[in-house]
Design an enzyme around this catalytic site. Structure first.
Site, mmCIF file in Angstrom:
data_model
loop_
_atom_site.group_PDB
_atom_site.id
_atom_site.type_symbol
_atom_site.label_atom_id
_atom_site.label_comp_id
_atom_site.label_asym_id
_atom_site.label_seq_id
_atom_site.Cartn_x
_atom_site.Cartn_y
_atom_site.Cartn_z
ATOM 1 N N GLY A 4 -9.337 -6.421 3.492
ATOM 2 C CA GLY A 4 -7.752 -5.668 4.639
ATOM 3 C C GLY A 4 -8.167 -4.418 5.231
ATOM 4 O O GLY A 4 -8.550 -3.437 4.556
ATOM 5 N N THR B 273 10.235 1.250 3.366
ATOM 6 C CA THR B 273 9.126 0.073 2.924
ATOM 7 C C THR B 273 9.000 -1.471 4.211
ATOM 8 O O THR B 273 9.438 -1.018 5.057
ATOM 9 C CB THR B 273 8.768 -0.330 1.858
ATOM 10 N N GLY C 234 -1.802 -3.422 -9.059
ATOM 11 C CA GLY C 234 -1.363 -2.574 -8.827
ATOM 12 C C GLY C 234 0.019 -2.283 -9.364
ATOM 13 O O GLY C 234 0.291 -0.960 -8.123
ATOM 14 N N LEU D 56 -4.126 -4.203 -5.189
ATOM 15 C CA LEU D 56 -2.990 -3.591 -5.077
ATOM 16 C C LEU D 56 -1.586 -5.068 -5.739
ATOM 17 O O LEU D 56 -0.598 -4.058 -5.045
ATOM 18 C CB LEU D 56 -3.035 -3.432 -3.488
ATOM 19 N N ARG E 135 -9.414 -4.720 13.606
ATOM 20 C CA ARG E 135 -8.926 -4.671 12.821
ATOM 21 C C ARG E 135 -9.640 -3.268 11.761
ATOM 22 O O ARG E 135 -9.399 -2.487 11.711
ATOM 23 C CB ARG E 135 -7.661 -5.098 12.054
ATOM 24 N N LYS F 97 7.419 0.884 8.067
ATOM 25 C CA LYS F 97 6.784 2.473 7.287
ATOM 26 C C LYS F 97 6.059 2.519 9.522
ATOM 27 O O LYS F 97 5.648 3.904 8.762
ATOM 28 C CB LYS F 97 5.577 1.875 7.252
ATOM 29 N N SER G 260 11.972 -6.105 -4.895
ATOM 30 C CA SER G 260 11.339 -4.181 -5.045
ATOM 31 C C SER G 260 12.041 -3.609 -6.195
ATOM 32 O O SER G 260 12.596 -3.790 -6.556
ATOM 33 C CB SER G 260 11.838 -3.391 -3.781
ATOM 34 N N ASP H 284 1.536 6.859 -0.572
ATOM 35 C CA ASP H 284 0.450 5.436 -1.425
ATOM 36 C C ASP H 284 -0.867 5.557 -1.879
ATOM 37 O O ASP H 284 -1.965 5.738 -2.699
ATOM 38 C CB ASP H 284 0.728 4.437 -0.516
ATOM 39 N N THR I 162 -9.193 -10.138 10.830
ATOM 40 C CA THR I 162 -9.618 -10.101 12.355
ATOM 41 C C THR I 162 -10.556 -8.615 11.662
ATOM 42 O O THR I 162 -10.073 -8.006 11.822
ATOM 43 C CB THR I 162 -8.160 -9.393 12.752
ATOM 44 N N VAL I 163 -12.192 -8.899 12.203
ATOM 45 C CA VAL I 163 -12.869 -7.748 12.218
ATOM 46 C C VAL I 163 -12.583 -6.489 13.045
ATOM 47 O O VAL I 163 -12.921 -5.716 12.810
ATOM 48 C CB VAL I 163 -13.819 -8.429 12.711
HETATM 49 P P1 ATR Z 1 -0.263 -3.976 4.838
HETATM 50 O O1 ATR Z 1 1.077 -2.963 5.217
HETATM 51 O O2 ATR Z 1 0.424 -4.912 3.318
HETATM 52 O O3 ATR Z 1 -1.402 -3.503 4.417
HETATM 53 P P2 ATR Z 1 -0.112 -5.839 7.121
HETATM 54 O O4 ATR Z 1 -0.602 -5.124 7.439
HETATM 55 O O5 ATR Z 1 0.238 -7.134 7.254
HETATM 56 O O6 ATR Z 1 -0.208 -5.482 5.330
HETATM 57 O O7 ATR Z 1 -1.604 -6.566 6.289
HETATM 58 C C1 ATR Z 1 -1.913 -7.432 5.495
HETATM 59 C C2 ATR Z 1 -3.145 -7.744 5.070
HETATM 60 O O8 ATR Z 1 -4.063 -9.004 4.680
HETATM 61 C C3 ATR Z 1 -4.342 -7.256 7.050
HETATM 62 O O9 ATR Z 1 -6.115 -7.238 6.414
HETATM 63 C C4 ATR Z 1 -4.656 -9.433 7.102
HETATM 64 O O10 ATR Z 1 -5.351 -9.715 7.225
HETATM 65 P P3 ATR Z 1 -5.506 -9.787 9.344
HETATM 66 O O11 ATR Z 1 -5.687 -8.100 10.020
HETATM 67 O O12 ATR Z 1 -6.643 -10.141 9.374
HETATM 68 O O13 ATR Z 1 -4.135 -10.366 9.972
HETATM 69 C C5 ATR Z 1 -4.269 -9.646 5.020
HETATM 70 N N1 ATR Z 1 -4.678 -10.774 5.492
HETATM 71 C C6 ATR Z 1 -3.527 -11.443 4.591
HETATM 72 N N2 ATR Z 1 -3.322 -13.252 4.841
HETATM 73 C C7 ATR Z 1 -4.894 -13.039 5.009
HETATM 74 C C8 ATR Z 1 -4.978 -13.989 4.628
HETATM 75 N N3 ATR Z 1 -4.962 -15.894 4.333
HETATM 76 N N4 ATR Z 1 -6.731 -13.727 4.175
HETATM 77 C C9 ATR Z 1 -7.854 -13.217 4.676
HETATM 78 N N5 ATR Z 1 -6.695 -11.340 4.792
HETATM 79 C C10 ATR Z 1 -5.637 -12.284 4.288
#
Ligand code: ATR
Length: 282
Positions: free
Chosen positions: A126, A62, A246, A223, A155, A66, A15, A102, A152-153
């Protein structure tokens, strides 16, 4: 009496907040110590209770706390409630109030590089916590269309539905070539909120977006701030696009938190210098 602030997370190894927040406090001559409070999940409630002590001004929050911190607070401001996550706690006379800076940090970082989201098409990669803050901020600041593409669509679709309650601009998509193809040309800003490209992860050298979806008319905002130059940014620049890392969002979200705790304008330049220096050791 020396006052206290700190960041609550687990783990906290890399951090940068203690470095740039302490530099800001010192620059203003405030008698406040900003500490790293590494807190495993089972110790979170006790840690939050300790913020009610009179010498404590508040905290940053963090990963991974969160979201789980919300029920431990006395109140949560509207934006943090919408996002469902708190990154800043302010202690006011025994009461703990949660905020999320944020989104504001992101918009200020965009402003610093001369990009106005009003009327813009955005490809948001994401759908996690960071994406939520960015998506609501963009909707609130007048983005015309936000394409949320996530591995993950479901989400992505859920976030799009929630954003559409604020402003009808969002669409959730799978992060696949076919769906990226379908929105090609409809955006001028790409924002990576995934963890792909982050140092100390297995995806450190990967990019979340295939090269062919980059072009010279784009601004690409990653970011990720460590490393400062991710593969996505390198590929964006070689496609002739503008690429921005970021660190600006990190510092501006911190500056907004600083202003909530102290009521004073944050010395943003001092914070940037300290953050850059910290990054050399992270
Ligand atoms: P944060 O709070 O920092 O945004 P998070 O909630 O863990 O962290 O989200 C991480 C993001 O990175 C998610 O959108 C994740 O996709 P999933 O929802 O499918 O898990 C995405 N992510 C992480 N690794 C990935 C990868 N190898 N390829 C594509 N997306 C990825």
């Amino acid at each position: 009496m020396t006052k206290r602030l700190g960041i609550i997370g687990y783990p906290l190894g890399h951090s940068l907040s203690p470095r740039f927040q302490q530099a800001a406090l010192d620059a203003l001559g405030l008698d406040v110590r900003y500490e790293a409070w590494e807190t495993p999940p089972d110790a979170l409630a006790e840690c939050i209770a300790s913020l009610r002590s009179p010498d404590c001004l508040g905290a940053n929050v963090t990963v991974p706390h969160k979201e789980t911190v919300l029920p431990l607070l006395d109140s949560v401001d509207e934006e943090a409630a919408l996002i469902g996550a708190v990154n800043t706690i302010v202690h006011r006379n025994g009461r703990l109030v949660g905020y999320n800076t944020d989104g504001r940090g992101f918009i200020q970082a965009l402003d610093k590089v001369g990009f106005d989201p009003r009327g813009a098409g955005v490809l948001l990669l994401g759908a996690g916590g960071a994406a939520r803050a960015v998506a609501f901020a963009l909707a609130r600041h007048g983005a015309l269309a936000i394409y949320i593409a996530n591995r993950t669509v479901e989400r992505a679709r859920r976030l799009a539905r929630e954003v559409n309650d604020v402003s009808l601009v969002a669409t959730g998509l799978p992060l696949t070539d076919d769906s990226l193809e379908a929105v090609w040309g409809a955006y001028e800003l790409v924002v990576n909120t995934t963890t792909v490209g982050m140092r100390h992860t297995e995806d450190e050298t990967a990019s979340p977006l295939p090269r062919r979806f980059l072009s010279r008319r784009l601004l690409v905002y990653d970011l990720v701030y460590n490393p400062p130059e991710t593969t996505l940014l390198q590929e964006a620049r070689s496609a002739g696009a503008r690429g921005v890392g970021g660190l600006g969002m990190l510092v501006h979200q911190g500056a907004a938190a600083f202003e909530l705790w102290t009521g004073k304008p944050a010395p943003v330049d001092v914070m940037f210098t300290a953050a850059r220096k910290g990054l050399q050791h992270a």
